[in-house]
Structure formats: C-alpha cells, structure tokens
Design a protein around this motif. Structure first.
Motif, PDB file in Angstrom:
ATOM      1  N   TYR A   1       0.846  -1.194   0.000  1.00  0.00           N
ATOM      2  CA  TYR A   1       0.000   0.000   0.000  1.00  0.00           C
ATOM      3  C   TYR A   1       0.879   1.241   0.000  1.00  0.00           C
ATOM      4  O   TYR A   1       1.996   1.220   0.532  1.00  0.00           O
ATOM      5  N   PRO A   2       0.379   2.343  -0.560  1.00  0.00           N
ATOM      6  CA  PRO A   2       1.118   3.607  -0.466  1.00  0.00           C
ATOM      7  C   PRO A   2       1.337   3.983   1.000  1.00  0.00           C
ATOM      8  O   PRO A   2       0.534   3.641   1.877  1.00  0.00           O
ATOM      9  N   ARG A   3       2.408   4.717   1.258  1.00  0.00           N
ATOM     10  CA  ARG A   3       2.760   5.044   2.637  1.00  0.00           C
ATOM     11  C   ARG A   3       1.704   5.903   3.309  1.00  0.00           C
ATOM     12  O   ARG A   3       1.507   5.816   4.527  1.00  0.00           O
ATOM     13  N   SER A   4       1.011   6.739   2.559  1.00  0.00           N
ATOM     14  CA  SER A   4      -0.035   7.548   3.171  1.00  0.00           C
ATOM     15  C   SER A   4      -1.167   6.662   3.694  1.00  0.00           C
ATOM     16  O   SER A   4      -1.701   6.903   4.792  1.00  0.00           O
ATOM     17  N   GLU A   5      -1.539   5.634   2.937  1.00  0.00           N
ATOM     18  CA  GLU A   5      -2.563   4.715   3.420  1.00  0.00           C
ATOM     19  C   GLU A   5      -2.063   3.920   4.613  1.00  0.00           C
ATOM     20  O   GLU A   5      -2.800   3.689   5.584  1.00  0.00           O
ATOM     21  N   LEU A   6      -0.802   3.480   4.544  1.00  0.00           N
ATOM     22  CA  LEU A   6      -0.243   2.753   5.679  1.00  0.00           C
ATOM     23  C   LEU A   6      -0.271   3.606   6.940  1.00  0.00           C
ATOM     24  O   LEU A   6      -0.543   3.107   8.035  1.00  0.00           O
ATOM     25  N   ALA A   7       0.019   4.899   6.797  1.00  0.00           N
ATOM     26  CA  ALA A   7      -0.015   5.787   7.957  1.00  0.00           C
ATOM     27  C   ALA A   7      -1.409   5.793   8.576  1.00  0.00           C
ATOM     28  O   ALA A   7      -1.558   5.791   9.810  1.00  0.00           O
ATOM     29  N   GLY A   8      -2.444   5.791   7.738  1.00  0.00           N
ATOM     30  CA  GLY A   8      -3.806   5.726   8.247  1.00  0.00           C
ATOM     31  C   GLY A   8      -4.102   4.396   8.922  1.00  0.00           C
ATOM     32  O   GLY A   8      -4.761   4.343   9.970  1.00  0.00           O
ATOM     33  N   PHE A   9      -3.596   3.302   8.343  1.00  0.00           N
ATOM     34  CA  PHE A   9      -3.774   1.988   8.964  1.00  0.00           C
ATOM     35  C   PHE A   9      -3.088   1.939  10.333  1.00  0.00           C
ATOM     36  O   PHE A   9      -3.636   1.404  11.300  1.00  0.00           O
ATOM     37  N   TYR A  10      -1.845   2.457  10.384  1.00  0.00           N
ATOM     38  CA  TYR A  10      -1.107   2.463  11.657  1.00  0.00           C
ATOM     39  C   TYR A  10      -1.901   3.197  12.733  1.00  0.00           C
ATOM     40  O   TYR A  10      -2.003   2.746  13.879  1.00  0.00           O
ATOM     41  N   ARG A  11      -2.440   4.361  12.376  1.00  0.00           N
ATOM     42  CA  ARG A  11      -3.150   5.172  13.360  1.00  0.00           C
ATOM     43  C   ARG A  11      -4.431   4.475  13.841  1.00  0.00           C
ATOM     44  O   ARG A  11      -4.850   4.643  14.994  1.00  0.00           O
ATOM     45  N   ALA A  12      -5.013   3.661  12.965  1.00  0.00           N
ATOM     46  CA  ALA A  12      -6.231   2.940  13.340  1.00  0.00           C
ATOM     47  C   ALA A  12      -5.942   1.741  14.232  1.00  0.00           C
ATOM     48  O   ALA A  12      -6.857   1.233  14.897  1.00  0.00           O
ATOM     49  N   ALA A  13      -4.707   1.271  14.252  1.00  0.00           N
ATOM     50  CA  ALA A  13      -4.365   0.044  14.971  1.00  0.00           C
ATOM     51  C   ALA A  13      -4.058   0.324  16.438  1.00  0.00           C
ATOM     52  O   ALA A  13      -3.311   1.238  16.765  1.00  0.00           O
ATOM     53  N   ASN A  14      -4.598  -0.503  17.307  1.00  0.00           N
ATOM     54  CA  ASN A  14      -4.347  -0.371  18.744  1.00  0.00           C
ATOM     55  C   ASN A  14      -2.991  -0.939  19.141  1.00  0.00           C
ATOM     56  O   ASN A  14      -2.416  -0.530  20.154  1.00  0.00           O
ATOM     57  N   ILE A  15      -2.487  -1.872  18.355  1.00  0.00           N
ATOM     58  CA  ILE A  15      -1.209  -2.527  18.647  1.00  0.00           C
ATOM     59  C   ILE A  15      -0.481  -2.768  17.337  1.00  0.00           C
ATOM     60  O   ILE A  15      -1.102  -3.150  16.334  1.00  0.00           O
ATOM     61  N   ALA A  16       0.835  -2.563  17.327  1.00  0.00           N
ATOM     62  CA  ALA A  16       1.676  -2.988  16.206  1.00  0.00           C
ATOM     63  C   ALA A  16       2.514  -4.166  16.659  1.00  0.00           C
ATOM     64  O   ALA A  16       3.157  -4.117  17.716  1.00  0.00           O
ATOM     65  N   LEU A  17       2.496  -5.232  15.877  1.00  0.00           N
ATOM     66  CA  LEU A  17       3.350  -6.389  16.128  1.00  0.00           C
ATOM     67  C   LEU A  17       4.531  -6.306  15.171  1.00  0.00           C
ATOM     68  O   LEU A  17       4.397  -6.566  13.974  1.00  0.00           O
ATOM     69  N   VAL A  18       5.680  -5.920  15.690  1.00  0.00           N
ATOM     70  CA  VAL A  18       6.911  -5.830  14.901  1.00  0.00           C
ATOM     71  C   VAL A  18       7.874  -6.826  15.529  1.00  0.00           C
ATOM     72  O   VAL A  18       8.630  -6.506  16.451  1.00  0.00           O
ATOM     73  N   THR A  19       7.842  -8.063  15.046  1.00  0.00           N
ATOM     74  CA  THR A  19       8.518  -9.155  15.743  1.00  0.00           C
ATOM     75  C   THR A  19       9.459  -9.962  14.843  1.00  0.00           C
ATOM     76  O   THR A  19       9.346 -11.188  14.747  1.00  0.00           O
ATOM     77  N   PRO A  20      10.391  -9.297  14.158  1.00  0.00           N
ATOM     78  CA  PRO A  20      11.338 -10.048  13.333  1.00  0.00           C
ATOM     79  C   PRO A  20      12.237 -10.933  14.181  1.00  0.00           C
ATOM     80  O   PRO A  20      12.531 -10.621  15.343  1.00  0.00           O
ATOM     81  N   LEU A  21      12.692 -12.024  13.578  1.00  0.00           N
ATOM     82  CA  LEU A  21      13.655 -12.884  14.259  1.00  0.00           C
ATOM     83  C   LEU A  21      15.041 -12.250  14.265  1.00  0.00           C
ATOM     84  O   LEU A  21      15.852 -12.512  15.163  1.00  0.00           O
ATOM     85  N   ARG A  22      15.301 -11.414  13.275  1.00  0.00           N
ATOM     86  CA  ARG A  22      16.562 -10.667  13.191  1.00  0.00           C
ATOM     87  C   ARG A  22      16.354  -9.571  12.168  1.00  0.00           C
ATOM     88  O   ARG A  22      15.856  -9.817  11.084  1.00  0.00           O
ATOM     89  N   ASP A  23      16.710  -8.339  12.515  1.00  0.00           N
ATOM     90  CA  ASP A  23      16.488  -7.223  11.600  1.00  0.00           C
ATOM     91  C   ASP A  23      17.544  -6.160  11.842  1.00  0.00           C
ATOM     92  O   ASP A  23      17.867  -5.856  12.999  1.00  0.00           O
ATOM     93  N   GLY A  24      18.071  -5.606  10.740  1.00  0.00           N
ATOM     94  CA  GLY A  24      19.091  -4.573  10.881  1.00  0.00           C
ATOM     95  C   GLY A  24      18.590  -3.383  11.667  1.00  0.00           C
ATOM     96  O   GLY A  24      19.238  -2.902  12.596  1.00  0.00           O
ATOM     97  N   MET A  25      17.399  -2.865  11.314  1.00  0.00           N
ATOM     98  CA  MET A  25      16.792  -1.762  12.060  1.00  0.00           C
ATOM     99  C   MET A  25      15.306  -2.038  12.225  1.00  0.00           C
ATOM    100  O   MET A  25      14.853  -2.471  13.254  1.00  0.00           O
ATOM    101  N   ASN A  26      14.518  -1.815  11.225  1.00  0.00           N
ATOM    102  CA  ASN A  26      13.071  -1.936  11.098  1.00  0.00           C
ATOM    103  C   ASN A  26      12.420  -0.574  11.249  1.00  0.00           C
ATOM    104  O   ASN A  26      12.236  -0.052  12.359  1.00  0.00           O
TER     105      ASN A  26
END
Length: 480
Positions: free
Chosen positions: A344-369
């Motif tokens: 999705y375009p980043r503007s739509e993602l920003a709207g999705f993020y704001r609508a979400a009560n929780i973000a699950l960012v759970t990589p097993l290994r990630d340089g930054m994220n």
C-alpha cells in the motif's frame, strides 16, 4: 559542498508520499537524503535485457536524478537471486540452515559488481562522495579503486553483520571483507553489528583496530561506525495528516466494527518471524477466549523474491497457518486474521497504523526496522497504540519504551498482546511520548548528516549512545 553519488542494488524512482505503490525503507530514506543533497542515485533498473550493453537511463523525478542499468537474466539469477539472497541474506540473518553456496553465485556476484563499477566510473567527478549501500555491493569499492577512483567512498550495511563463528562458514569470507576495506567508512545500524565486524577483522584477519574503531589495513585507516537509520519524520507525519491517510483510517476502523486491531506490515520474508507471529496470536486466542472475539490481526505482507524457493515456502506456510487459526477460531461474523499479500502507499499505511491499537513488529533478526518507527510517528498522542517490538530488531536499541519481546516465545508474545490490550491510557501516553521523541530526534536527516560528515573526513561526531534493550524488571512485569 561535495556532490553525493548514492549506489544501491535497485533504484526506486522517487514518488510523492501518497503516490501509488509502497516504497521500502531504503528507498524512502535515500530519496529524502538526495532531495536535500544534490547528487545521483545509481543502480539496477529492475529490468532484464537479453545482452548487457552498459546503456545508462537517466531520469529526474521529485528533484532526484536517477541513473540505471539493465541486467541479463543470468546476472539476476546468479547475482541477485543467488549470491545476494540465497547466500548472504540468510547467512547475515543467522539462518545458516538456509544458506546456499554455489560457485556460479560467486561468479555472478563479482561480474555484476564489475558491471556496476564500469558503468558508474564515467559519472564520478573528482570531488564527489560515493555512498554505496548494502550487501549486494560489498566489493564495489575495491573494484572502483582498481579503476583509479581516489574519491572518498563509504559503505552502509542495512542488515545485521553476523557473529564471526557464522560468517566464517562463507567460502572466501576473508577475500570479501578485504574488498570492503577499500572504503574509507563502513557504517552499521547498531553497535551490536559493528562489534561483530570488529571482532571478525581482529580475530580472523589479525588487524589492529584503534579505540575509535579505525581499522589499520595496508597502510590505510578505515573507519567503522554505527549510524542508526530513521524515518523522514516531517514528511511521514505530513502524509499521515493527508486525506488519503484519513480515509484509510476511517475505512479500516469501520471494517473492524469496534474491535481492537493489531497490525503487522512486513515484506514476505522468513527473517520477519511471520510464522512465529501467527502462532503467538493463535496462542493468545486460545489462552484468552474471553478477549478473543474483540480483536483482529491485520497482516500486510507484500511478496518478495518469488524466484527463491525459501520465499515460496514461507508464503505456503503462512497461508496454511492463517487457514488453521481462522478455521479454529472464526465464526460467521468474525475472522481473527486478515492476511493481505499486497503493498500500500505510505499515506494509506499511515492511516492503517493510526487505526491500529497494537503494532506487532517481531522479526527474528532485523538490521533496524522502520515500520516500528512509522507506527510510533502515526499515533494519536492523546490515545496512542502500543508497540510490541522484537528484542532482535535493531530498533530495540532506540525504542526501549516499547514492549520488548522474544519473538521465538509464543507465550511471551501472547502475554505482551494481552498486556497491551489492557494497558491504561496513562501508561500508553507515557510510553508513546518517549518513543516519539526517539523517532523524531533520530531521524533520517541525522543519519545522513552523521554519515556524510564522517565520510567527508571531518571530525567524526560522537557515536550515537542508546540504551540497550532493558532486562526484565520483576517489579513492573516488563516483558523481554
């Protein structure tokens, strides 16, 4: 001011915040940097050509000049699908079980880096700074040196650097690192990855390293530093206020019908821990039947590297897990997992993020994220959501007020979800305020300025000091 030449595997034509097609973190960061620092972005167009000709395609979009070359099918198979993504990527993400060693991969990797060097050479002017990005182009600096380039050159690695005991499993590992030592500056996302690299050059190559991480090699000093990347905070927050973002927010809120929503946004990649995430959410549903029907998980996972077998397998596994969990828990009016294989375009993602009560960012290994940072930036400060973040993401070193978890533990992630859903507003605000300050103050502009300042040979700034991820605190039930 010196002109900046940025070199990366792929060149993504810069787009406005709301333009169709989501761009990755690297594309967003480099576009932001180049808009403020005149220069060129050079790399592969992503297109195939029957016979490599060296033709350069030059364009200018959104104040960024891009120059691209096309590659032959054999190049793409051996260099990109092969050495980059079947050898280096899994190895650097600690997945030695998925790492493939094939001599043709090595040959293709060297050949394409040589083609990059030949094509880039005529574009380099005497005072240019050359900034090379990521694991696809580790030997490019050495090849440019062989062609007479004396400019200041830097390399930034966006992914982890593995421990020495894993890295030495790579055939010709010392030759690869020796080629990297032709850069003047080598940057890493975190002190952890920097320490792993320094350990290797000391232990395996016997090189002397000064207290300020200057590596002495063949009469030269190569600086190694940690430069944690950030988001373009101002641009992202502006896009989060756009009409597209507001419409996306309202659309998603309406669709969940008053339920709490969890969101995950990741490329379809085994390093992102998506299978473990689904298992953890499934455990939460099982362990908390009284809360289950009040939550929905939206997982956005655009496909990537579909020609690599391990990526085909992860897609099949996730589809099976989704079907199993939904089949076990759903009813006619509610499906617990919404699994979406598109970007999705980043503007739509920003709207999705704001609508979400929780973000699950759970990589097993990630340089930054950068998804973790975008989620924080998109929140309503008066009623913010909760970030659940893997302790193995580079972002965990900066975002210490997230709920830090071990993504391998389904029990721990399940408990974190429950805690996040029950977290009082005052605690959510306190955590978000600290997270937002870290995201705002350590943005992509600071990242760019710190790297370029050191690359220019000016006095290096003090390395970023960030608290390590916090250990469990029994008195506050802090999750690790």
């Amino acid at each position: 001011m010196s002109r900046l030449i940025v070199v990366s595997n792929r060149v993504s034509v810069p787009q406005a915040m709301g333009a169709a097609g989501a761009q990755g973190g690297l594309a967003v960061a480099l576009s932001s940097a180049l808009r403020e620092h005149r220069g060129i972005w050079f790399g592969w167009s992503g297109k195939e050509i029957e016979t490599f000709t060296g033709h350069l395609d030059m364009q200018r979009n959104c104040d960024v000049t891009t120059v691209t070359i096309d590659l032959e099918p054999q190049d793409i198979d051996e260099y990109y699908n092969g050495y980059a993504n079947r050898t280096l990527w899994p190895l650097f993400h600690y997945r030695i079980d998925l790492t493939e060693y094939d001599r043709s991969f090595d040959e293709g990797y060297e050949r394409v880096n040589e083609r990059f060097a030949d094509s880039l050479l005529p574009l380099i002017e005497p005072d240019d700074l050359v900034w090379v990005h990521d694991y696809h182009l580790l030997p490019l600096g050495a090849m440019l040196r062989d062609k007479g380039v004396t400019n200041r050159m830097g390399l930034f690695l966006h992914i982890p650097w593995p421990p020495t005991r894993l890295f030495v499993s790579l055939p010709n590992h010392e030759q690869l690192v020796a080629s990297m030592l032709h850069y003047d500056l080598i940057g890493f996302q975190t002190e952890e990855w920097l320490d792993s690299f320094i350990h290797y050059v000391k232990k395996e190559m016997g090189l002397r390293v000064t207290d300020d991480c200057a590596i002495e090699y063949e009469g030269r000093q190569i600086l190694a530093r940690a430069f944690p990347i950030g988001i373009d905070f101002d641009e992202f927050t502006e896009g989060a206020r756009s009409q597209e973002a507001l419409e996306a927010h309202d659309r998603l809120k309406s669709s969940v019908r008053g339920r709490k929503m969890l969101i995950g946004v990741d490329r379809l990649d085994y390093s992102k821990g998506l299978g473990e995430r689904f298992d953890s959410f499934g455990r939460f549903l099982t362990d908390n039947p009284g809360m289950a029907k009040d939550v929905v998980l939206l997982q956005i996972a655009p496909p990537s590297r579909e020609d690599v077998a391990s990526y085909q397998q992860i897609r099949q596994d996730l589809e099976q897990k989704t079907g199993h969990i939904n089949g076990a828990h759903a009813d006619v009016a509610w499906v617990p997992i919404r699994y979406v294989n598109q970007g999705y375009p980043r503007s739509e993602l920003a709207g999705f993020y704001r609508a979400a009560n929780i973000a699950l960012v759970t990589p097993l290994r990630d340089g930054m994220n950068l998804v973790a940072k975008e989620y924080v930036a998109a929140q309503d400060p008066e009623d913010p959501g909760v970030l659940i973040l893997s302790q193995f993401a580079g972002a965990a070193h900066q975002l210490t007020d997230a709920l830090l978890v071990n993504p391998h533990s389904t029990e721990e992630v399940s408990e974190a979800i429950k805690r996040a859903l029950q977290m009082p507003l005052e605690e959510r605000r306190r955590r978000h305020q600290a997270l937002l300050a870290a995201v705002r103050d350590q943005d992509v502009v600071l990242w760019r300025e710190q790297f370029v300042t050191v690359l220019q040979g000016d006095a290096p700034p003090a390395p970023p000091q960030a608290e390590p991820p916090r250990a469990p605190d029994e008195s506050s039930s802090e999750l690790l």
